[in-house]
Design an enzyme around this catalytic site. Structure first.
Site, PDB file in Angstrom:
ATOM      1  N   SER A 148       0.841  -1.201   0.000  1.00 60.65           N
ATOM      2  CA  SER A 148       0.000   0.000   0.000  1.00 60.65           C
ATOM      3  C   SER A 148       0.880   1.256   0.000  1.00 60.65           C
ATOM      4  CB  SER A 148      -0.945  -0.064   1.204  1.00 60.65           C
ATOM      5  OG  SER A 148      -1.975   0.877   1.058  1.00 60.65           O
ATOM      6  N   ASP A 226     -10.044  -5.620  -3.160  1.00 57.51           N
ATOM      7  CA  ASP A 226      -9.412  -4.606  -2.314  1.00 57.51           C
ATOM      8  C   ASP A 226     -10.343  -3.400  -2.220  1.00 57.51           C
ATOM      9  OD1 ASP A 226      -7.767  -2.431  -1.418  1.00 57.51           O
ATOM     10  OD2 ASP A 226      -5.996  -3.551  -2.062  1.00 57.51           O
ATOM     11  N   HIS A 259      -7.361  -6.027   0.951  1.00 60.47           N
ATOM     12  CA  HIS A 259      -6.188  -5.189   1.221  1.00 60.47           C
ATOM     13  C   HIS A 259      -5.388  -5.657   2.446  1.00 60.47           C
ATOM     14  CE1 HIS A 259      -4.128  -1.442   0.187  1.00 60.47           C
ATOM     15  NE2 HIS A 259      -4.090  -1.090   1.458  1.00 60.47           N
TER      16      HIS A 259
END
Lengths: 280, 280
Positions: A148, A226, A259
């Site tokens: 991320s 995600d 995620h």
């Protein structure tokens, strides 16, 4: 450098340290995994792992399930914190999770009050590797990966330093921070409004203007479920820029994955093998 | 039963649920890992994992690194919470970590005020398996494992229910709670001073008086650098009782490993293979 804790794991060792950082002007914490092969006097290559928003050095080390494979491959893993911390380190005015503490975005801040401590780019690319190479039995081979915000960090650091890192990978990265809410907030806060200054910290911009003859391999994993995919991540923007620039990258989309660290743990071994191959 | 969250991981699924429990008279949370083979309509055996002091259903699922192997072997894993929780559930008077919330010790409490909700033995051995077998594509094959307080839980539950669980394993278990500070505090608080009543919840006592012709295999891992080894755990007491009782067990000591999830993650795959072998 002070040892905080030490745990034997998967044949190797997980250790946490603090040290006073010149770059960030505060105490920084990092974790290192050392495979058992170092006991035989062997120097091992190092994968640097950059974590995402709200994380510290601990998330990856506790949740990624990387050590068995890293031990087999004989590679060390170093996980820095995601921002400077401590008394006197400025945070987001409202204590938001996506700016300030836990959200350094791996840039060198130029805007007060953040410029004093938020020099994470220098910390990760220069000070930390020097420290690691001075104190641990590691070789100069380095690779970089992250998740991320840390995927963003890995991409920009790898693209800007092709001589330093043999290979670049990312899980669910922020590939184009200039054009997503997380990135715009962070880059404005740390660098100011001038978008020209943002380009050096934007992987898609860096790729679009890539000139070095050395093109390090880039591997990206992305889950289709995600929750941040469409608004913040948009890896296809990076893929299109790569195509346009003639820079080969691998982007693997995974149906149903989100995620979380459940996603990272599902594919981390593949990334360790990828980096070990190039660091050899 | 209400779904809290769902994550794809290692080809399978990690899901968390809450439900109203008859045994503990409160909302209980549990987590389940389902391997991808259930998508093919196959019923899978279930390993129940009991966690240690202060844990919830989340620790094992986030830190053990068990899913890749569990998916390969085609087994489900269920992790209950370690105590009843919520408004009205009595905690330790001083909020200590080793009694009350997060420390149910897998017993049916008889002492007020704990007897009202702390019926974890019934919850884990009866209500939860019934719930799992009603709502998920699982076979009746069950095995049990756990860590520390949960290792104690796995041993006593396995030894008392040899027809229900095919195999028993534990990491760093409390093997003789009648004779260690953690156990004495818990058994006194939940069951009162009469040590006769403690025997049914003491693995060493149960093994010493074992009469069933069915002897399920028992596998124990223990780290030699475990900070609780000499005062709380003392697995050699259980080993000696097993020898005296003629009940074969396997106790693996591991040089340098401590009490953390770094230890569990290092050897969990071996335990999954052990249980999968007997659950087939």
């Amino acid at each position: 450098m002070e040892l905080i804790s030490s745990n034997k794991v998967s044949g190797g060792w997980h250790k946490r340290y603090t040290h006073t950082s010149q770059s960030t002007q505060c105490e920084m914490t990092f974790a290192i995994f050392l495979p058992e092969i170092v006991n035989e006097g062997q120097q091992v290559p190092v994968l640097y792992w950059l974590s995402g928003l709200t994380c510290s050095d601990e998330n990856f080390m506790q949740k990624a399930g990387a050590f068995k494979k890293a031990n087999e491959l004989g590679i060390a893993i170093v996980a820095p914190d995601t921002s400077p911390r401590g008394e006197g380190v400025a945070d987001d005015e409202n204590g938001a999770y996506d700016f300030g503490l836990g959200a350094g975005f791996y840039v060198n801040a130029t805007q007060a009050p953040y410029s004093q401590h938020y020099q994470m780019y220098d910390y990760v690319t220069e000070e930390l590797p020097q420290l690691i190479e001075t104190h641990f039995p590691v070789s100069p081979q380095k690779a970089i990966s992250g998740h991320s915000m840390g995927g963003h960090g890995a991409l920009i650091i790898g693209l800007r330093n092709p001589d330093a890192y043999t290979s670049i990978s990312a899980f669910s990265p922020i590939v184009n921070p200039s054009n997503c809410p997380w990135g715009q907030k962070a880059l404005t806060g740390y660098l100011g409004d001038d978008k020209q200054r943002w380009q050096q910290y934007d992987a898609t911009e860096l790729l679009s203007h890539y000139v070095s003859p050395t093109k390090r391999p880039i591997l990206i994993e992305q889950g289709s479920s995600d929750q941040f995919l469409d608004e913040q991540l948009k890896p296809w923007v990076f893929e299109q820029a790569a195509e346009k620039a003639g820079y080969p990258i691998t982007l693997n989309m995974h149906e149903g994955y989100d995620h979380s660290y459940f996603f990272i743990s599902s594919f981390i071994e593949h990334h360790l093998e990828f980096h070990a191959h190039y660091m050899r």
